[in-house]
Design a protein around this motif. Structure first.
Motif, PDB file in Angstrom:
ATOM      1  N   PHE A 190      23.953  37.542 -51.339  1.00 33.35           N
ATOM      2  CA  PHE A 190      24.540  38.870 -51.161  1.00 33.35           C
ATOM      3  C   PHE A 190      23.664  39.827 -50.356  1.00 33.35           C
ATOM      4  O   PHE A 190      24.055  40.960 -50.112  1.00 33.35           O
ATOM      5  N   GLY A 191      22.464  39.385 -49.981  1.00 29.34           N
ATOM      6  CA  GLY A 191      21.582  40.268 -49.235  1.00 29.34           C
ATOM      7  C   GLY A 191      20.204  39.669 -49.059  1.00 29.34           C
ATOM      8  O   GLY A 191      19.917  38.558 -49.488  1.00 29.34           O
ATOM      9  N   GLU A 192      19.356  40.445 -48.428  1.00 29.21           N
ATOM     10  CA  GLU A 192      17.977  40.055 -48.156  1.00 29.21           C
ATOM     11  C   GLU A 192      17.131  40.321 -49.401  1.00 29.21           C
ATOM     12  O   GLU A 192      17.188  41.422 -49.970  1.00 29.21           O
ATOM     13  N   CYS A 193      16.338  39.343 -49.819  1.00 29.23           N
ATOM     14  CA  CYS A 193      15.521  39.474 -51.032  1.00 29.23           C
ATOM     15  C   CYS A 193      14.038  39.523 -50.704  1.00 29.23           C
ATOM     16  O   CYS A 193      13.547  38.731 -49.900  1.00 29.23           O
ATOM     17  N   HIS A 194      13.358  40.450 -51.336  1.00 28.28           N
ATOM     18  CA  HIS A 194      11.898  40.541 -51.271  1.00 28.28           C
ATOM     19  C   HIS A 194      11.382  40.364 -52.691  1.00 28.28           C
ATOM     20  O   HIS A 194      12.067  40.735 -53.650  1.00 28.28           O
ATOM     21  N   GLU A 195      10.162  39.841 -52.822  1.00 26.13           N
ATOM     22  CA  GLU A 195       9.621  39.535 -54.144  1.00 26.13           C
ATOM     23  C   GLU A 195       8.252  40.159 -54.364  1.00 26.13           C
ATOM     24  O   GLU A 195       7.467  40.275 -53.428  1.00 26.13           O
ATOM     25  N   MET A 255      23.519  45.465 -44.446  1.00 28.02           N
ATOM     26  CA  MET A 255      23.143  44.366 -45.315  1.00 28.02           C
ATOM     27  C   MET A 255      22.358  44.895 -46.505  1.00 28.02           C
ATOM     28  O   MET A 255      21.526  45.782 -46.362  1.00 28.02           O
ATOM     29  N   ASN A 256      22.634  44.349 -47.664  1.00 26.04           N
ATOM     30  CA  ASN A 256      21.908  44.724 -48.876  1.00 26.04           C
ATOM     31  C   ASN A 256      20.464  44.255 -48.800  1.00 26.04           C
ATOM     32  O   ASN A 256      20.157  43.228 -48.209  1.00 26.04           O
ATOM     33  N   LYS A 257      19.607  45.024 -49.451  1.00 25.99           N
ATOM     34  CA  LYS A 257      18.182  44.705 -49.514  1.00 25.99           C
ATOM     35  C   LYS A 257      17.767  44.794 -50.980  1.00 25.99           C
ATOM     36  O   LYS A 257      17.887  45.862 -51.593  1.00 25.99           O
ATOM     37  N   PHE A 258      17.306  43.673 -51.538  1.00 23.44           N
ATOM     38  CA  PHE A 258      16.973  43.586 -52.952  1.00 23.44           C
ATOM     39  C   PHE A 258      15.479  43.352 -53.148  1.00 23.44           C
ATOM     40  O   PHE A 258      14.858  42.600 -52.400  1.00 23.44           O
ATOM     41  N   LEU A 259      14.929  43.963 -54.200  1.00 25.54           N
ATOM     42  CA  LEU A 259      13.539  43.738 -54.595  1.00 25.54           C
ATOM     43  C   LEU A 259      13.546  43.089 -55.968  1.00 25.54           C
ATOM     44  O   LEU A 259      14.099  43.644 -56.924  1.00 25.54           O
ATOM     45  N   ILE A 260      12.933  41.915 -56.056  1.00 28.35           N
ATOM     46  CA  ILE A 260      12.828  41.172 -57.311  1.00 28.35           C
ATOM     47  C   ILE A 260      11.379  41.245 -57.761  1.00 28.35           C
ATOM     48  O   ILE A 260      10.473  40.820 -57.026  1.00 28.35           O
ATOM     49  N   VAL A 261      11.146  41.789 -58.958  1.00 32.24           N
ATOM     50  CA  VAL A 261       9.789  41.937 -59.479  1.00 32.24           C
ATOM     51  C   VAL A 261       9.705  41.191 -60.805  1.00 32.24           C
ATOM     52  O   VAL A 261      10.319  41.603 -61.797  1.00 32.24           O
ATOM     53  N   ASP A 262       8.957  40.098 -60.801  1.00 32.11           N
ATOM     54  CA  ASP A 262       8.820  39.267 -62.002  1.00 32.11           C
ATOM     55  C   ASP A 262       7.553  38.446 -61.865  1.00 32.11           C
ATOM     56  O   ASP A 262       7.277  37.919 -60.786  1.00 32.11           O
ATOM     57  N   ASP A 263       6.793  38.330 -62.937  1.00 28.41           N
ATOM     58  CA  ASP A 263       5.550  37.558 -62.877  1.00 28.41           C
ATOM     59  C   ASP A 263       5.793  36.052 -62.924  1.00 28.41           C
ATOM     60  O   ASP A 263       4.895  35.275 -62.655  1.00 28.41           O
ATOM     61  N   SER A 264       6.996  35.638 -63.219  1.00 37.37           N
ATOM     62  CA  SER A 264       7.335  34.219 -63.256  1.00 37.37           C
ATOM     63  C   SER A 264       7.882  33.773 -61.900  1.00 37.37           C
ATOM     64  O   SER A 264       8.926  34.265 -61.451  1.00 37.37           O
ATOM     65  N   SER A 265       7.183  32.841 -61.261  1.00 35.36           N
ATOM     66  CA  SER A 265       7.651  32.363 -59.953  1.00 35.36           C
ATOM     67  C   SER A 265       8.997  31.649 -60.076  1.00 35.36           C
ATOM     68  O   SER A 265       9.837  31.747 -59.187  1.00 35.36           O
ATOM     69  N   SER A 266       9.226  30.961 -61.183  1.00 35.93           N
ATOM     70  CA  SER A 266      10.517  30.277 -61.351  1.00 35.93           C
ATOM     71  C   SER A 266      11.651  31.282 -61.544  1.00 35.93           C
ATOM     72  O   SER A 266      12.751  31.083 -61.026  1.00 35.93           O
ATOM     73  N   ALA A 267      11.392  32.388 -62.242  1.00 39.57           N
ATOM     74  CA  ALA A 267      12.418  33.428 -62.398  1.00 39.57           C
ATOM     75  C   ALA A 267      12.715  34.076 -61.049  1.00 39.57           C
ATOM     76  O   ALA A 267      13.879  34.313 -60.713  1.00 39.57           O
ATOM     77  N   ARG A 268      11.674  34.344 -60.261  1.00 34.99           N
ATOM     78  CA  ARG A 268      11.890  34.923 -58.927  1.00 34.99           C
ATOM     79  C   ARG A 268      12.686  33.967 -58.051  1.00 34.99           C
ATOM     80  O   ARG A 268      13.589  34.372 -57.327  1.00 34.99           O
ATOM     81  N   TYR A 269      12.351  32.699 -58.115  1.00 25.94           N
ATOM     82  CA  TYR A 269      13.065  31.688 -57.330  1.00 25.94           C
ATOM     83  C   TYR A 269      14.544  31.657 -57.693  1.00 25.94           C
ATOM     84  O   TYR A 269      15.415  31.654 -56.817  1.00 25.94           O
ATOM     85  N   LEU A 270      14.835  31.632 -58.987  1.00 22.93           N
ATOM     86  CA  LEU A 270      16.223  31.592 -59.438  1.00 22.93           C
ATOM     87  C   LEU A 270      16.970  32.857 -59.007  1.00 22.93           C
ATOM     88  O   LEU A 270      18.072  32.773 -58.453  1.00 22.93           O
ATOM     89  N   LEU A 271      16.370  34.024 -59.234  1.00 22.11           N
ATOM     90  CA  LEU A 271      17.019  35.279 -58.841  1.00 22.11           C
ATOM     91  C   LEU A 271      17.243  35.345 -57.332  1.00 22.11           C
ATOM     92  O   LEU A 271      18.292  35.786 -56.866  1.00 22.11           O
ATOM     93  N   LYS A 272      16.260  34.891 -56.574  1.00 18.18           N
ATOM     94  CA  LYS A 272      16.400  34.902 -55.110  1.00 18.18           C
ATOM     95  C   LYS A 272      17.509  33.951 -54.669  1.00 18.18           C
ATOM     96  O   LYS A 272      18.282  34.268 -53.761  1.00 18.18           O
ATOM     97  N   SER A 273      17.612  32.795 -55.323  1.00 21.99           N
ATOM     98  CA  SER A 273      18.664  31.846 -54.940  1.00 21.99           C
ATOM     99  C   SER A 273      20.045  32.419 -55.241  1.00 21.99           C
ATOM    100  O   SER A 273      20.996  32.152 -54.512  1.00 21.99           O
TER     101      SER A 273
END
Length: 144
Positions: A24-29, A1-19
């Motif tokens: 396609f994989g597991e997301c960490h923020e 399974m893919n493992k993604f790291l999303i790094v962004d100071d905007s909670s709405s940007a992180r939410y959108l990217l995670k959605s």
């Protein structure tokens, strides 16, 4: 399974990217570059590295350029067999940041916000992280 790291100071940007990426994989923020680097280093040490890092450029505490440079240093020290794919994000559509992201910071791709699901899917396919056919685009919010 893919493992993604999303790094962004905007909670709405992180939410959108995670959605989007969560299909396609597991997301960490992480909220900023410093936390992103810590999470990346821990994943390397634990032997479960990330397949993809999506990094905003302008953030407090540590910007995306410095954070990606630190990720590359950690990979070199750990002897990582293959460098993680890194996508830099910014609301700025200027050549200076694009060139710096790809040639100085060591990212693989530069995308301008807002990013769409189809763009991210095509990016994942080009990186070899998914090989599925095009997904129907659902309205935002249906999958979360």
């Amino acid at each position: 399974m893919n493992k993604f790291l999303i790094v962004d100071d905007s909670s709405s940007a992180r939410y959108l990217l995670k959605s989007y990426l969560g299909r396609f994989g597991e997301c960490h923020e992480a909220e900023h570059g410093r936390d992103g680097v810590k999470m990346f280093g821990k994943a390397l040490l634990d032997g479960v590295p990330y397949n993809l890092v999506v990094m905003d450029i302008m953030m407090p505490k540590m910007d995306g350029h410095m954070a990606v440079a630190k990720l590359r240093e950690l990979e070199a020290k750990a002897g990582a067999p293959e460098p993680v794919k890194v996508v830099m994000l910014s609301s700025l559509d200027d050549p200076r940041n694009m060139l710096r992201a790809q040639f100085e910071s060591g990212s693989d791709l530069y995308l301008t916000k807002p990013v769409e699901l189809q763009t991210l899917r095509e990016m994942l396919v080009s990186f070899g992280l998914v090989d599925e056919p095009a997904l129907p685009v659902k309205p935002f919010g249906d999958e979360v």
